[in-house]
Structure formats: C-alpha cells, structure tokens
Design a protein around this motif. Structure first.
Motif, PDB file in Angstrom:
ATOM      1  N   GLY A  16      37.767  36.387  43.371  1.00  0.00           N
ATOM      2  CA  GLY A  16      37.383  37.426  42.409  1.00  0.00           C
ATOM      3  C   GLY A  16      38.525  38.689  42.484  1.00  0.00           C
ATOM      4  N   LYS A  17      39.551  38.502  43.085  1.00  0.00           N
ATOM      5  CA  LYS A  17      40.466  39.686  43.335  1.00  0.00           C
ATOM      6  C   LYS A  17      40.914  40.144  41.988  1.00  0.00           C
ATOM      7  N   THR A  18      41.333  39.389  40.957  1.00  0.00           N
ATOM      8  CA  THR A  18      42.017  39.825  39.740  1.00  0.00           C
ATOM      9  C   THR A  18      40.829  40.691  38.986  1.00  0.00           C
ATOM     10  N   ALA A  19      39.795  40.051  38.871  1.00  0.00           N
ATOM     11  CA  ALA A  19      38.494  40.725  38.174  1.00  0.00           C
ATOM     12  C   ALA A  19      38.272  41.977  38.658  1.00  0.00           C
ATOM     13  N   PHE A  20      38.024  42.138  39.967  1.00  0.00           N
ATOM     14  CA  PHE A  20      37.831  43.611  40.800  1.00  0.00           C
ATOM     15  C   PHE A  20      38.990  44.288  40.646  1.00  0.00           C
ATOM     16  N   ALA A  21      40.258  43.964  40.533  1.00  0.00           N
ATOM     17  CA  ALA A  21      41.481  44.802  40.347  1.00  0.00           C
ATOM     18  C   ALA A  21      41.365  45.655  39.009  1.00  0.00           C
ATOM     19  N   MET A  22      40.728  44.750  37.917  1.00  0.00           N
ATOM     20  CA  MET A  22      40.592  45.298  36.423  1.00  0.00           C
ATOM     21  C   MET A  22      39.649  46.200  36.350  1.00  0.00           C
ATOM     22  N   GLU A  23      38.752  46.050  37.416  1.00  0.00           N
ATOM     23  CA  GLU A  23      37.356  47.177  37.324  1.00  0.00           C
ATOM     24  C   GLU A  23      37.927  48.521  37.841  1.00  0.00           C
ATOM     25  N   LEU A  24      38.870  48.158  39.016  1.00  0.00           N
ATOM     26  CA  LEU A  24      39.221  49.594  39.676  1.00  0.00           C
ATOM     27  C   LEU A  24      40.150  49.916  38.674  1.00  0.00           C
ATOM     28  N   TYR A  25      41.011  49.418  37.909  1.00  0.00           N
ATOM     29  CA  TYR A  25      41.902  49.943  36.916  1.00  0.00           C
ATOM     30  C   TYR A  25      41.297  51.016  35.830  1.00  0.00           C
ATOM     31  N   ASP A  26      40.007  50.483  35.538  1.00  0.00           N
ATOM     32  CA  ASP A  26      39.211  51.113  34.802  1.00  0.00           C
ATOM     33  C   ASP A  26      38.796  52.734  35.149  1.00  0.00           C
ATOM     34  N   ARG A  27      38.633  52.625  36.600  1.00  0.00           N
ATOM     35  CA  ARG A  27      38.137  53.751  37.251  1.00  0.00           C
ATOM     36  C   ARG A  27      39.173  54.762  37.926  1.00  0.00           C
ATOM     37  N   TYR A  28      40.349  54.198  38.413  1.00  0.00           N
ATOM     38  CA  TYR A  28      41.102  55.031  39.267  1.00  0.00           C
ATOM     39  C   TYR A  28      42.675  54.829  38.721  1.00  0.00           C
ATOM     40  N   PRO A  29      43.398  55.713  38.920  1.00  0.00           N
ATOM     41  CA  PRO A  29      44.895  55.897  38.304  1.00  0.00           C
ATOM     42  C   PRO A  29      45.835  54.909  39.142  1.00  0.00           C
ATOM     43  N   ILE A  30      45.311  53.579  39.200  1.00  0.00           N
ATOM     44  CA  ILE A  30      46.399  52.529  39.781  1.00  0.00           C
ATOM     45  C   ILE A  30      47.223  51.899  39.164  1.00  0.00           C
ATOM     46  N   ASP A  31      48.210  51.419  39.427  1.00  0.00           N
ATOM     47  CA  ASP A  31      49.031  50.364  38.924  1.00  0.00           C
ATOM     48  C   ASP A  31      48.829  48.956  39.910  1.00  0.00           C
ATOM     49  N   ILE A  32      48.652  47.924  39.267  1.00  0.00           N
ATOM     50  CA  ILE A  32      48.136  46.525  39.658  1.00  0.00           C
ATOM     51  C   ILE A  32      49.650  46.086  40.031  1.00  0.00           C
ATOM     52  N   ILE A  33      49.856  45.522  41.178  1.00  0.00           N
ATOM     53  CA  ILE A  33      51.285  44.675  41.428  1.00  0.00           C
ATOM     54  C   ILE A  33      50.773  43.516  42.107  1.00  0.00           C
ATOM     55  N   SER A  34      51.105  42.353  41.417  1.00  0.00           N
ATOM     56  CA  SER A  34      50.730  41.062  41.614  1.00  0.00           C
ATOM     57  C   SER A  34      51.446  40.599  43.001  1.00  0.00           C
ATOM     58  N   VAL A  35      50.642  40.011  43.973  1.00  0.00           N
ATOM     59  CA  VAL A  35      51.307  39.522  45.225  1.00  0.00           C
ATOM     60  C   VAL A  35      50.940  37.866  45.173  1.00  0.00           C
ATOM     61  N   ASP A  36      51.522  37.036  44.369  1.00  0.00           N
ATOM     62  CA  ASP A  36      51.043  35.651  44.101  1.00  0.00           C
ATOM     63  C   ASP A  36      52.313  34.822  43.845  1.00  0.00           C
ATOM     64  N   SER A  37      52.796  33.929  44.613  1.00  0.00           N
ATOM     65  CA  SER A  37      53.888  33.236  44.296  1.00  0.00           C
ATOM     66  C   SER A  37      53.790  32.325  43.016  1.00  0.00           C
ATOM     67  N   ALA A  38      52.628  32.032  42.346  1.00  0.00           N
ATOM     68  CA  ALA A  38      52.366  31.189  41.439  1.00  0.00           C
ATOM     69  C   ALA A  38      52.610  32.051  40.162  1.00  0.00           C
ATOM     70  N   LEU A  39      52.169  33.331  39.870  1.00  0.00           N
ATOM     71  CA  LEU A  39      52.088  34.255  38.925  1.00  0.00           C
ATOM     72  C   LEU A  39      53.338  34.749  38.298  1.00  0.00           C
ATOM     73  N   ILE A  40      54.351  34.367  39.337  1.00  0.00           N
ATOM     74  CA  ILE A  40      55.870  34.995  38.984  1.00  0.00           C
ATOM     75  C   ILE A  40      56.485  33.991  37.821  1.00  0.00           C
ATOM     76  N   TYR A  41      55.832  32.801  37.703  1.00  0.00           N
ATOM     77  CA  TYR A  41      56.502  31.843  36.734  1.00  0.00           C
ATOM     78  C   TYR A  41      56.076  31.964  35.459  1.00  0.00           C
ATOM     79  N   ARG A  42      56.929  32.118  34.394  1.00  0.00           N
ATOM     80  CA  ARG A  42      56.908  32.036  32.880  1.00  0.00           C
ATOM     81  C   ARG A  42      56.487  30.719  32.535  1.00  0.00           C
ATOM     82  N   GLY A  43      55.640  30.725  31.622  1.00  0.00           N
ATOM     83  CA  GLY A  43      55.014  29.355  31.101  1.00  0.00           C
ATOM     84  C   GLY A  43      53.950  28.619  32.063  1.00  0.00           C
TER      85      GLY A  43
END
Length: 303
Positions: A16-43
């Motif tokens: 549930g990391k991604t969903a919670f990060a989105m909740e935090l984005y709505d509440r705080y002045p944050i920038d989400i930086i992905s730490v995921d070796s699979a999400l780096i790939y296009r397509g």
C-alpha cells in the motif's frame, strides 16, 4: 547546522505504499520520488503496478519511465538521479518523499556506495567471449572461486551482474564483496524512515494474488507480447527478469502453461515480498513501522 529533512516510505510489494504516498501528497507539500527498479522502465506499466497516467498527472512521480527496457540502470545511477531530485525538491521548499521497495536503492542512497573500478570494455568483452564458449554457468563457477558471497547472491542466468562482479575482481584484484564492505559518502540529510506492511502476513499474500489477477484482467499478457516483438529484448535482461514478466514471457514462449504462469508469477511476487521484509528486518537505521491496515492514525501521531 540542521540538515534538511527527507522522508522514506519503504515496504514489501502490495503493502500500500503508492496509495499512501498519494494521500500524503494531498495533505503535505511533498514530492514523490520513486525507489523502484521496475518502475524505471518505459512500456512496462501493468506488470509493475505502475501508477496510471491519470494518477501520475495528479500525483507526479519522479524516476518513473526514465529507461528503455533494453538499458541497464545501476544503484549508482539511482543514487545520482535521486540526489538530484531531492535537491530540486528542497530548493522548491518541498519535502522529498522516497517511496518504493527496492531496498538496494535505499541502501545505496542512505549509506552511500563504495568506490568501485570503472567499467573496462576490454575485460567485459573477454568475459563475454568466454561465456559464449563455455556458458554463463562456467562464469558463475569462476566467480564462486574468487567471490563466493557474490556468487551466492547472483543468479547464474544473470549475465550483466555476473560480468560486473568478475570484472571488478579482474580489474582490482579484490572481490566485489570486499570492496562494498566500505560504504561511500553518507546521505547529507536527516531522514525519517518508515516501513509499511500489514500485521498479518497472510493479508499481504492475499493482496499479492488479487493484484496479479487484476494485472491479467488489465491486459498484462498483451503488454508482454508487445515487448516480445522487439529483437533487442530477452530473458537475461534485468527488465524482463522483473517479477511477473519473466513468467509471462516463458508462457508466451511456450515453455510453461497459463496456469503455471499464474502460479509461478504469484509465488515469485511472494518471494520478492519475503526478501524485502528480510531486508527491512535487518535495516541498520531506525525504522518506524506502520500498519498498512491503519496507516493514517500511526503516521499522523509521528509527522
């Protein structure tokens, strides 16, 4: 002088990391930086559970879709890119929130990296030529003699990492394990570290199975078919060895049945989650654990 503050949100896949990060984005002045070796790939969107295009428009994620699946991307590459994104975020008076489950990336970022010798194309070519004659299993056996710890960690069918580990030894005379025992420059920030997962491990397993089935319904098979049409992609690449992709590739290749693909894909994802949890349990820095079934109550009391 106080160091700038950043936040890390770690955890196993499907916690549930991604969903919670989105909740935090709505509440705080944050920038989400992905730490995921699979999400780096296009397509590679469905099988990686990447946030949808609509979600990314509303909740921008840094370090997503930055590589072609044919390209390699190391922990050192990640550290360089993540530090740049953190600096940009801080300059804009925002809070960098590092979110993901690639623990090696977190380790490289937080603890720093050991100074390793630069790549040597001549030595790499020699290793590849030997592998073409004798097979990568022979290279793995050679690595086992000089660096048994790395050999245990690296799969015999992972030529990129096998080549690098043996290359490091041939260049420096020291094993990759020996060289990486000394960390490099530590992170120049104060970091608040959180880890998220359900209290009951069986709930995580249920989520993993449910999500894999949803991926199939969303068109995961077609996504991999498109990748297979490319002549430069194959099973030995880190991108195609991502959990789920390898199993789907083997099914489409006719090597396993559809039911085997589903079973193996879910099992591989559970094994990934287990490895991630093991990393977190042995984490050197203090971590605040969040129960993913009641995240907000725990987080609000701390932030």
């Amino acid at each position: 002088m106080n160091k700038p503050k950043i936040i890390s949100l770690m955890g196993p896949t499907a916690s549930g990391k991604t969903a919670f990060a989105m909740e935090l984005y709505d509440r705080y002045p944050i920038d989400i930086i992905s730490v995921d070796s699979a999400l780096i790939y296009r397509g590679m969107d469905i099988g990686t559970a990447k946030p949808s295009k609509q979600e990314q428009q509303k909740y921008p994620h840094k370090l997503i879709d930055i590589c072609d699946p044919s390209q390699s991307y190391s922990a050192a590459n990640f550290r360089h890119d993540a530090l740049a994104e953190i600096e940009t975020s801080l300059k804009n008076d925002r809070i960098p929130l590092l979110v993901g489950g690639t623990m090696l990336y977190f380790k490289a970022l937080i603890e720093g990296l050991s100074p390793l010798p630069a790549a040597n194309s001549e030595i790499r070519q020699q290793i590849e030529e030997k592998a073409n004659k004798l097979g990568w299993q022979a290279i793995h056996e050679e690595l086992k003699k000089v660096d048994p710890i790395s050999a245990q960690r690296i799969h015999p069918n992972d030529p990129q990492r096998l080549n690098r580990a043996l290359e490091v030894y041939l260049i420096s005379g020291k094993s990759l394990t020996e060289l990486t025992q000394n960390s490099g420059e530590a992170l120049p920030y104060e970091i608040m570290q959180f880890a998220i997962m359900p209290e009951d491990r069986s709930i995580l397993h249920q989520r993993i199975e449910k999500r894999f089935i949803q991926m199939l319904e969303q068109g995961f098979e077609q996504e991999v078919k498109v990748l297979m049409q490319r002549s430069d992609l194959h099973l030995n690449l880190p991108s195609i060895r991502c959990v789920g992709y390898r199993q789907m590739w083997e099914y489409l290749n006719g090597d396993i049945s559809y039911d085997e693909m589903v079973f193996k894909g879910i099992c591989a994802t559970r094994q990934l989650a287990k490895r991630q949890i093991t990393w977190l349990r042995g984490w050197k820095q203090p971590i605040t654990w969040l129960n993913s079934d009641n995240i907000n109550a725990t987080f609000n009391n701390l932030f």
